[in-house]
Write a protein that holds these residues in place. Structure first.
Motif, short mmCIF file in Angstrom:
data_model
loop_
_atom_site.label_atom_id
_atom_site.label_comp_id
_atom_site.label_asym_id
_atom_site.label_seq_id
_atom_site.Cartn_x
_atom_site.Cartn_y
_atom_site.Cartn_z
N GLU A 161 80.49 -53.04 -55.20
CA GLU A 161 80.86 -54.09 -54.25
C GLU A 161 82.11 -53.70 -53.47
O GLU A 161 82.36 -54.19 -52.37
N HIS A 162 82.89 -52.81 -54.08
CA HIS A 162 84.25 -52.57 -53.61
C HIS A 162 84.33 -51.56 -52.48
O HIS A 162 85.36 -51.44 -51.82
N VAL A 163 83.27 -50.80 -52.28
CA VAL A 163 83.36 -49.70 -51.32
C VAL A 163 82.04 -49.60 -50.56
O VAL A 163 80.97 -49.95 -51.08
N ASP A 164 82.12 -49.15 -49.32
CA ASP A 164 80.91 -48.81 -48.56
C ASP A 164 80.77 -47.30 -48.65
O ASP A 164 81.31 -46.56 -47.82
N LEU A 171 80.85 -44.26 -45.96
CA LEU A 171 81.02 -44.95 -44.67
C LEU A 171 79.75 -45.65 -44.19
O LEU A 171 79.52 -45.82 -43.00
N MET A 172 78.94 -46.07 -45.16
CA MET A 172 77.67 -46.73 -44.84
C MET A 172 77.92 -48.23 -44.90
O MET A 172 78.05 -48.80 -45.98
N PRO A 173 78.05 -48.90 -43.75
CA PRO A 173 78.40 -50.32 -43.79
C PRO A 173 77.38 -51.11 -44.63
O PRO A 173 76.18 -50.97 -44.45
N ARG A 204 74.09 -52.04 -51.61
CA ARG A 204 73.85 -53.39 -52.15
C ARG A 204 73.30 -54.38 -51.14
O ARG A 204 72.72 -55.39 -51.51
N TYR A 250 70.19 -57.70 -45.32
CA TYR A 250 70.64 -58.63 -44.29
C TYR A 250 69.76 -59.87 -44.24
O TYR A 250 70.09 -60.84 -43.59
N TYR A 301 88.61 -39.60 -50.10
CA TYR A 301 89.41 -40.55 -49.34
C TYR A 301 88.94 -40.74 -47.92
O TYR A 301 89.19 -41.75 -47.29
N ASN A 302 88.25 -39.74 -47.39
CA ASN A 302 87.92 -39.78 -45.97
C ASN A 302 86.45 -40.06 -45.72
O ASN A 302 86.05 -40.28 -44.59
#
Ligand SMILES: C[S@@+](CC[C@H](N)C(=O)[O-])C[C@H]1O[C@@H](n2cnc3c(N)ncnc32)[C@H](O)[C@@H]1O
Lengths: 396, 119
Positions: free
Chosen positions: A139-142, A145-147, A151, A154, A329-330
């Motif tokens: 839940e904490h991260v995408d 970088l996948m919005p 989880r 839509y 991190y990136n």
């Protein structure tokens, strides 16, 4: 001249639930995979040259010594223009890849959901868990970088994020994972068969299987086995079950389950517990709960294997550690660095593999696309090179 | 849920975005430029498709495109189009130049406002 070009998007196998891309959407991906290859083969090496010629010597001149860890090196690199250019471009292409993949899959989200639902109707291979609670780290991260990450749906039965993921690994890897993006799974299946010709697993468990890219090759290599692909993501499981059905594979069950607690599986009920690019997307405590669960469900005489990037060992240069750590991190893979600082031997001990039965090897993706790079022309692109560290072993 | 694919395609992912270049403004421009570069590549691929289709349908041969020599009117029209195009792209450079060349036309608007207030 062999220009070593990435394959075009139309060479990907367009299975029944694969999103449909129009001309320009394909062209965007074709361009981005070329751009990624240019960044990997031309811009990234410039970063190394700058490090060798400038960054290290300037640090030595100021501090009277060289770097003592990768964090010092990372700090010094932030000011190097060639590094800045590489990093800015890499971040930019990751974001563009997401935007373009999302634009194509979101516009057809309802059609995709209907196609998937059609294949999944009466499909006893898809087992979802009502009110499933996502592990907090998901839940904490995408991730990368996948919005919305794995989880998110839509709307009810939405699979657009899974379709986007399926369509786009081709871009990130420059087509090096094959026409079904299954080069990792094929490689491990091939390796296991070569090394252990007598090993005939009856039940195989794939942890964090996502949409099953790398699970299906295991099921194909062992058609008599029952294969369980577990994952936390409902959209990925829905899409994966439909994809497997479309590809005619009938011995894989897609189950929504948290790998930290697999109470639904009885003790010692699997001959092979596999994970592929999974452990680095878990968490610092969770990983130990997962290894314990592996130990519990793995049969005596069973095999467990885990495909990851190599750990940061003492003999790995700080530069290489820094480059490998970049994604943490990136590229939103925050657990990546912590995992690679762990000793896989300790993890496997927890999973029931004694030190003398520990295995670690490197495998390279098996790619059916003829435009794949050959060994000689392959540039090391650290976290992106389709050559993986495999660790695990036998539970005796 | 209604899917606004235009807006949602560009959603930001969780976590603060790192900037790598010394000046984030430059990085912003880099990102816009790379997106434009992508669109140019896409347009070229599309044009290539059109040429190949025209070729395969016998409308024209691709070699005709490669060896095309414009007549003088066409040549001039095309060069004119390039000139206008360059000027559009590099507008800001031209205007920065004019700012230096004509300081009398480069007063801050607050100063102009004060001037006008006295007029
Ligand atoms: C990078 S993907 C790898 C997918 C797949 N193994 C492959 O090779 O294509 C990681 C997957 O792990 C899943 N995952 C992470 N933590 C999990 C957990 N505790 N239980 C089940 N699945 C989990 C995520 O939902 C995601 O689909």
């Amino acid at each position: 001249m062999d220009y070593n070009l990435p394959p075009v998007w139309t060479q990907l196998q367009q299975h029944e639930v694969f999103p449909t891309f129009d001309h320009d959407e394909r062209a965007r991906y074709n361009f981005l995979s070329n751009l990624n290859r240019f960044i990997a083969t031309t811009v990234a090496p410039a970063t190394k040259v700058a490090y060798d010629r400038r960054v290290e010597s300037e640090f030595v001149a100021t501090h009277g010594r060289s770097f003592q860890n990768r964090l010092e090196l990372q700090e010094a690199m932030q000011h190097e223009p060639l590094y800045q250019t590489w990093a800015a471009l890499r971040r930019c292409t990751m974001e563009m890849r997401q935007q373009n993949g999302r634009a194509a899959t979101l516009r057809q989200a309802h059609e995709l959901a209907a196609k998937v639902e059609n294949l999944n109707r009466d499909n006893d291979k898809l087992i979802l868990t009502p009110n499933f609670v996502q592990p907090p780290y998901l839940e904490h991260v995408d991730n990368h970088l996948m919005p919305g990450s794995y989880r998110t749906a839509y709307f009810d039965k939405d699979v657009s994020n899974a379709a986007n993921y399926d369509s786009g690994l081709f871009v990130t890897s420059g087509g090096l994972l094959g026409s079904l993006t299954d080069g990792g799974g094929k490689a491990i299946a091939h390796w296991v068969k070569e090394m252990y010709p007598d090993f005939k697993p009856k039940r195989i468990l794939d942890l964090g299987a996502g949409l099953g890219h790398n699970t299906l090759p295991l099921a194909q290599a062992f058609p008599d086995a029952e294969v369980y692909a577990i994952d936390a993501s409902e959209p990925f499981l829905r899409y994966g079950a439909a994809r497997a059905k479309a590809l005619g594979i009938e011995n894989v069950w897609f189950v929504q389950m948290n790998a930290e607690n697999m109470a639904a599986f009885t003790e010692r009920s699997f001959d092979w517990v596999q994970s592929t690019m999974f452990l680095h997307e878990t968490g610092g405590h969770a990983i130990h709960r997962i290894t314990k669960e592996i130990n519990r469900v793995l049969a005596k005489g069973g095999l467990t294997l885990h495909i990851e990037q190599p750990p940061y060992t003492a003999d790995m240069s700080f530069y290489e550690q820094f480059m490998r750590d970049w994604d943490a991190y990136n590229n939103a893979e925050p657990f990546w660095g912590f995992l690679h600082d762990l000793d896989p031997r300790d993890l496997m001990q927890e999973a029931g593999v004694a030190a003398e039965n520990f295995i670690q090897v490197y495998v390279r993706a098996i790619n059916d696309l003829d435009t794949a790079q050959t060994d000689a022309t392959m540039q090391e692109d650290y976290g992106r090179t389709p050559r993986w560290h495999v660790f695990g072993g036998w539970k005796r | 849920m209604e899917i606004n694919d235009i807006l949602m395609a560009g959603n930001k992912s969780k976590g603060q975005r790192p900037y790598y270049l010394d000046d984030p403004a430059v990085e912003r421009v880099l990102n816009i430029t790379m997106a434009l570069a992508t669109e140019l590549a896409v347009l070229r691929e599309r044009l290539d498709t059109v040429e190949r289709l025209l070729d395969s349908k016998g409308v024209l041969a691709q070699t005709e495109i490669e060896t095309f020599v414009p007549d003088s009117a066409a040549a001039e029209a095309r060069q004119l189009a390039h000139a206008r195009y360059v000027a559009r792209i590099l507008r800001i450079v031209q205007q920065e130049l004019e700012a230096v060349a004509q300081p009398e036309n480069n007063k801050p608007m607050t100063e102009i406002a004060a001037d006008i207030n006295e007029m």
